[in-house]
Design an enzyme around this catalytic site. Structure first.
Site, PDB file in Angstrom:
ATOM      1  N   HIS A 127       0.870  -1.184   0.000  1.00 36.99           N
ATOM      2  CA  HIS A 127       0.000   0.000   0.000  1.00 36.99           C
ATOM      3  C   HIS A 127       0.908   1.234   0.000  1.00 36.99           C
ATOM      4  CE1 HIS A 127       1.103   0.138   4.203  1.00 36.99           C
ATOM      5  NE2 HIS A 127       0.551  -1.047   4.424  1.00 36.99           N
ATOM      6  N   HIS A 173       4.078   1.223   2.305  1.00 38.77           N
ATOM      7  CA  HIS A 173       5.253   0.532   1.774  1.00 38.77           C
ATOM      8  C   HIS A 173       5.894   1.349   0.643  1.00 38.77           C
ATOM      9  CE1 HIS A 173       2.634  -3.042   2.976  1.00 38.77           C
ATOM     10  NE2 HIS A 173       3.714  -3.242   3.694  1.00 38.77           N
ATOM     11  N   ASP A 205       5.378   0.543  12.697  1.00 37.97           N
ATOM     12  CA  ASP A 205       5.739  -0.598  13.557  1.00 37.97           C
ATOM     13  C   ASP A 205       6.956  -0.174  14.375  1.00 37.97           C
ATOM     14  OD1 ASP A 205       3.899  -2.803  12.370  1.00 37.97           O
ATOM     15  OD2 ASP A 205       4.799  -1.825  10.652  1.00 37.97           O
ATOM     16  N   GLN A 220       9.056  -2.672  16.311  1.00 43.00           N
ATOM     17  CA  GLN A 220       9.835  -3.475  15.363  1.00 43.00           C
ATOM     18  C   GLN A 220      11.086  -2.716  14.917  1.00 43.00           C
ATOM     19  OE1 GLN A 220       8.164  -5.888  11.986  1.00 43.00           O
ATOM     20  NE2 GLN A 220       8.585  -4.023  10.841  1.00 43.00           N
TER      21      GLN A 220
HETATM   22  P1  AMP Z   1       4.819  -5.290   6.513  1.00 41.18           P
HETATM   23  O1  AMP Z   1       4.613  -5.637   5.088  1.00 41.18           O
HETATM   24  O2  AMP Z   1       3.557  -5.041   7.259  1.00 41.18           O
HETATM   25  O3  AMP Z   1       5.772  -6.221   7.221  1.00 41.18           O
HETATM   26  O4  AMP Z   1       5.556  -3.884   6.514  1.00 41.18           O
HETATM   27  C1  AMP Z   1       6.746  -3.682   5.798  1.00 41.18           C
HETATM   28  C2  AMP Z   1       7.310  -2.330   6.149  1.00 41.18           C
HETATM   29  O5  AMP Z   1       6.370  -1.316   5.807  1.00 41.18           O
HETATM   30  C3  AMP Z   1       7.585  -2.165   7.658  1.00 41.18           C
HETATM   31  O6  AMP Z   1       8.786  -1.444   7.824  1.00 41.18           O
HETATM   32  C4  AMP Z   1       6.398  -1.362   8.122  1.00 41.18           C
HETATM   33  O7  AMP Z   1       6.662  -0.585   9.263  1.00 41.18           O
HETATM   34  C5  AMP Z   1       6.167  -0.458   6.915  1.00 41.18           C
HETATM   35  N1  AMP Z   1       4.803   0.065   6.926  1.00 41.18           N
HETATM   36  C6  AMP Z   1       3.647  -0.632   7.076  1.00 41.18           C
HETATM   37  N2  AMP Z   1       2.591   0.206   7.109  1.00 41.18           N
HETATM   38  C7  AMP Z   1       3.096   1.464   6.982  1.00 41.18           C
HETATM   39  C8  AMP Z   1       2.511   2.766   6.964  1.00 41.18           C
HETATM   40  N3  AMP Z   1       1.204   2.949   7.074  1.00 41.18           N
HETATM   41  N4  AMP Z   1       3.336   3.824   6.821  1.00 41.18           N
HETATM   42  C9  AMP Z   1       4.690   3.657   6.709  1.00 41.18           C
HETATM   43  N5  AMP Z   1       5.301   2.462   6.722  1.00 41.18           N
HETATM   44  C10 AMP Z   1       4.517   1.378   6.860  1.00 41.18           C
END
Ligand code: AMP
Length: 283
Positions: A36, A39, A152, A155
């Site tokens: 989205h 990312h 996150d 994380q």
């Molecule tokens: P995920 O696919 O959920 O593991 O996330 C991958 C990366 O995208 C991680 O570093 C998340 O913190 C970041 N991320 C997820 N949602 C958002 C958001 N709304 N804004 C900024 N970064 C995000």
């Protein structure tokens, strides 16, 4: 044009060795796909700061403590590649389970302390899974810079600690949380919300922003959390796992923002677990 998808580690290594030989700086954006704008914002920042950008897509079984959550996690690889195309990332690395965890795999990376609270306390094994897969992705990509979302935040702190403790020469960069117009933090899990739940989901951020305003008026978390949780329950949230103020550095529990802090929340809405956190300046 969509970036090439690489599934094999030797193929990835051949590329990254050539890039390093040419003196190029490599940025990595680790994701679990279902991309989205959150990312994509990380990929854009990486594109602007690095010579080469690798986006990784791997739905990491080790960080799911609930088999249904893993099974239901959205997988949209072709759509993801299409969304990355205009940003111009160099490679999409999509390893399979056997590449990441071949037979006999027996190593666990575990970060202590920072993982005792918040999501670490509610999702046993989650951050071991994250630290293990991210350390592998750092070593596989040999990236100079890695981009993670503040969305996150715990994380991000865990990954920073792990890279520092293991002497992995990568700079871990935290990037702003991207939100929908109504304040809901973008998340791949938002795809799982029913139309009705989607209407109520922004209450989580609304309640958090109201707490932030109350801090500015001198109120404390001990006065604010009870009414805030009641408000979320009225809005249809079934369980508020945590709503806590913690130090931005080290994540120690706070009652007032006596130092630079973040407000953290995790809550369930119609079977979907939503998390959010916002910056709280010291006062
Ligand atoms: P995920 O696919 O959920 O593991 O996330 C991958 C990366 O995208 C991680 O570093 C998340 O913190 C970041 N991320 C997820 N949602 C958002 C958001 N709304 N804004 C900024 N970064 C995000």
């Amino acid at each position: 044009m969509t970036a090439p998808i690489i599934r094999s580690l030797p193929e990835l290594r051949e590329l990254t060795r050539a890039w390093h030989r040419a003196g190029e700086m490599i940025g990595v954006v680790p994701t679990m796909g279902a991309l989205h704008q959150g990312h994509l914002s990380l990929a854009r920042i990486a594109r602007a700061e690095c010579d080469r950008v690798i986006t990784t897509i791997f739905v990491n079984p080790k960080q799911f403590n609930n088999p249904d959550d893993l099974k239901n996690y959205p997988r949209t690889e072709h759509e993801d590649a299409r969304k990355l195309a205009p940003i111009g990332v160099d490679v999409i690395y999509v390893p399979d389970g056997d590449t990441m965890y071949p037979g006999g795999f027996a190593t666990n990376v575990s970060v202590e302390g920072l993982t005792d609270c918040l999501c670490g306390a509610h999702r046993p094994g989650h951050f071991d899974g994250v630290a293990t897969v991210v350390s592998k992705l750092f070593l596989q990509t040999s990236a100079d810079k890695a981009y993670f979302g503040n969305k996150d935040y715990q994380q991000l702190q865990v990954v920073r600690r792990m890279a520092c403790d293991l002497d992995i020469p990568v700079e871990v960069i935290g990037c702003p949380t991207i939100r929908e117009e109504d304040g809901l933090a973008m998340s791949s899990r938002n795809l799982l919300l029913s139309d009705r739940a989607r209407i109520f989901a922004p209450h989580l951020n609304e309640v958090m922003e109201a707490i932030a305003t109350a801090f500015a008026e001198g109120k404390a978390m001990s006065d604010l959390s009870g009414p805030a949780i009641a408000k979320l329950e009225q809005a249809g949230f079934t369980e508020v796992e945590y709503l806590e103020l913690r130090a931005a550095d080290g994540l120690g529990l706070l009652d007032t923002p006596s130092e630079h802090a973040r407000l953290f929340a995790a809550a369930w809405l119609a079977g979907v677990r939503l998390i959010d956190n916002i910056d709280i300046p010291a006062r």
